[in-house]
Design an enzyme around this catalytic site. Structure first.
Site, PDB file in Angstrom:
ATOM      1  N   ASP A 198     -19.021 -29.391  -9.360  1.00 42.01           N
ATOM      2  CA  ASP A 198     -17.653 -28.906  -8.941  1.00 42.01           C
ATOM      3  C   ASP A 198     -18.067 -27.815  -7.840  1.00 42.01           C
ATOM      4  O   ASP A 198     -18.699 -26.827  -7.345  1.00 42.01           O
ATOM      5  CB  ASP A 198     -17.324 -27.981 -10.219  1.00 42.01           C
ATOM      6  CG  ASP A 198     -16.489 -26.340  -9.543  1.00 42.01           C
ATOM      7  OD1 ASP A 198     -15.934 -26.834  -8.053  1.00 42.01           O
ATOM      8  OD2 ASP A 198     -15.760 -25.735  -9.767  1.00 42.01           O
ATOM      9  N   GLN A 201     -16.759 -23.822  -3.871  1.00 46.03           N
ATOM     10  CA  GLN A 201     -17.607 -23.137  -2.789  1.00 46.03           C
ATOM     11  C   GLN A 201     -18.272 -23.767  -1.997  1.00 46.03           C
ATOM     12  O   GLN A 201     -18.556 -22.597  -1.256  1.00 46.03           O
ATOM     13  CB  GLN A 201     -17.880 -21.314  -4.099  1.00 46.03           C
ATOM     14  CG  GLN A 201     -16.857 -21.006  -4.463  1.00 46.03           C
ATOM     15  CD  GLN A 201     -15.802 -20.651  -3.918  1.00 46.03           C
ATOM     16  OE1 GLN A 201     -15.673 -20.444  -3.029  1.00 46.03           O
ATOM     17  NE2 GLN A 201     -15.170 -19.754  -4.900  1.00 46.03           N
TER      18      GLN A 201
HETATM   19  N1  PLP Z   1     -13.760 -24.313  -9.083  1.00 44.97           N
HETATM   20  C1  PLP Z   1     -14.388 -23.047  -8.056  1.00 44.97           C
HETATM   21  C2  PLP Z   1     -15.695 -22.388  -7.935  1.00 44.97           C
HETATM   22  C3  PLP Z   1     -13.741 -21.765  -7.348  1.00 44.97           C
HETATM   23  O1  PLP Z   1     -13.978 -20.968  -6.635  1.00 44.97           O
HETATM   24  C4  PLP Z   1     -12.058 -22.523  -7.976  1.00 44.97           C
HETATM   25  C5  PLP Z   1     -11.130 -21.542  -7.397  1.00 44.97           C
HETATM   26  O2  PLP Z   1     -10.902 -20.141  -6.984  1.00 44.97           O
HETATM   27  C6  PLP Z   1     -11.760 -23.288  -8.986  1.00 44.97           C
HETATM   28  C7  PLP Z   1     -12.881 -24.253  -9.240  1.00 44.97           C
HETATM   29  C8  PLP Z   1     -10.256 -24.117  -8.706  1.00 44.97           C
HETATM   30  O3  PLP Z   1      -9.694 -23.939  -7.202  1.00 44.97           O
HETATM   31  P1  PLP Z   1      -8.955 -24.713  -7.225  1.00 44.97           P
HETATM   32  O4  PLP Z   1      -7.385 -24.448  -7.328  1.00 44.97           O
HETATM   33  O5  PLP Z   1      -8.183 -25.326  -5.733  1.00 44.97           O
HETATM   34  O6  PLP Z   1      -8.390 -25.955  -8.529  1.00 44.97           O
END
Ligand code: PLP
Length: 407
Positions: A198, A201
């Site tokens: 993921d 960030q």
């Molecule tokens: N993963 C991480 C580490 C995040 O900080 C975020 C967002 O806050 C997400 C996933 C999800 O992002 P999105 O809502 O744009 O899919």
């Protein structure tokens, strides 16, 4: 490049909130957009708007070029061997759901293990929970240590139990911890686990090279990279994309449809059912150009300096506890803290009176909140346009919160 020049490119930074200049420190949730992004989306609608791929007219060809051009830019940003290995999604949440549903449904069965970590965002937990429910697979959460780093010995032990997949974040959205992704991937690969990263960030903060990292899948979300909402992307190894079945069906993702049999389009179209986010792709392409023009050398150094300035200043505030590593070596400018005796929502409400935007809550990381022993935290997070004077404003506002609560 200077912060002043950068700030001039973000119209929203000129506005006031509650009669004070805006101090935007909620970049972990979403970043502000430079004029280049706003204008690229505006130009798309003014000059090119058409549906992609299917048309044989000029506008459709232009829209297709913009959309596919954005894919090539994202591939370049991520160091992907080919743009064809990049699939556009709504956001990183949709990207992780795609992998969990498409790869997971085909490869997981009763008793199979899915290894996650305690610092995951719900976007990298819930899709795996859902596929575990469907397949009978089991979730395991690798622990973190008291400083907010992954417990490497526990991960080695968990990998020895033979999980089919190890899905983890590159940078924690709560602790700011930057995980040793290359080593984790190598270890997971040696243990035979698929690796899913993921990058929500990390991609906005420093260069990521998926080929060098050796991951199987790596996703991110456009709106945290100075781009628009409504678009994210995931890179995956070509053999895996070829192998797995699509998760959503509809227009654009088929090769041939007959009553008896349907065949899929080639990758990446196979995973992009329906009309895609075309204006958003034009905006994302402009965002990629923008970060590359500013340069990660600048972004990384500047955010590290801000973090190095902010950490000791925050630590000096009486009753304030910082979560996560207290160095700038393996942590990014995402700082969660607790002010003793004041609920994070009250803290952020008082900060808002000073024009300071931060986030308060569980940050979609309830497993981590439980590990930290708190229900919520307040989080300040930096981007390329923030400046040390904004850290000073944050600190002053925190002192005001202490006064108001009689601390
Ligand atoms: N993963 C991480 C580490 C995040 O900080 C975020 C967002 O806050 C997400 C996933 C999800 O992002 P999105 O809502 O744009 O899919």
């Amino acid at each position: 490049m200077s912060v002043t020049t950068i700030r001039e490119q973000f119209p929203v930074l000129d506005r006031e909130v509650k009669g004070r200049p805006l101090t935007y420190l909620d970049n972990g949730a979403t970043s502000q957009k430079p004029l280049a992004v706003i204008e690229a989306m505006d130009a798309y609608y003014r000059e090119h708007n058409a549906n992609v791929h299917r048309g044989v007219h000029q506008l459709s060809e232009e829209a297709t070029d913009l959309y596919e051009g954005a894919r090539a830019k994202v591939a370049g940003l991520l160091g992907a061997p080919s743009p064809r290995e990049v699939v556009f999604t709504r956001n990183v949440t949709a990207a992780l759901n795609l992998v969990a549903q498409s790869w997971g449904a085909a490869n997981l069965g009763p008793g199979d293990r899915i290894l996650l970590t305690e610092m995951e965002h719900h976007a990298n937990i819930v899709p795996w929970y859902m596929v575990a429910q469907r397949t009978g697979a089991e979730l395991e959460f690798a622990p973190i240590d008291d400083e907010g780093r992954l417990d490497r010995a526990a991960i080695t032990e968990a990998l020895a139990r033979g999980p089919k997949v190890f899905a983890f974040t590159h940078v924690s959205n709560v602790l700011g911890t930057k995980n040793p992704v290359e080593d984790l991937i190598a270890e997971a690969k040696a243990a035979g686990a698929l690796t899913v990263v993921d990058g929500a960030q990390s991609v906005p903060k420093f260069p990521v090279d998926v080929a060098a990292l050796g991951a199987d899948f790596y996703g991110f979300t456009g709106h945290k990279l100075y781009g628009p909402t409504g678009i994210g992307a995931i890179w995956g190894r070509r053999e895996l994309w070829e192998e797995i079945e699509p998760f959503e069906g509809g227009g654009s993702m088929i090769n041939k449809v007959t009553p008896e049999k349907i065949t899929w389009a080639a990758v990446p179209a196979k995973f992009e059912a329906g009309t895609p986010p075309i204006a958003e792709a034009a905006g994302l392409a402009a965002a990629v150009d923008w970060v590359q023009e500013v340069g990660f050398d600048f972004i990384e150094r500047h955010e590290r300096e801000l973090t190095a300035y902010a950490l000791p200043r925050l630590a000096e505030v009486p009753g304030l506890t910082i979560f996560g590593p207290e160095t700038t070596e393996d942590r990014e400018g995402i700082i969660s803290f607790e002010l003793d005796g004041v609920h994070p929502h009250d803290v952020s409400e008082i900060l808002d009176r000073h024009g300071v935007a931060v986030r308060a809550g569980h940050h979609c990381a309830q497993i981590l909140m439980r590990r930290l022993g708190v229900a919520a935290t307040t989080r300040a997070s930096f981007a390329a346009y923030n400046q040390t004077s904004e850290v000073d404003t944050l600190i002053e506002a925190l002192h005001d919160a202490r006064r108001i609560f009689g601390l």
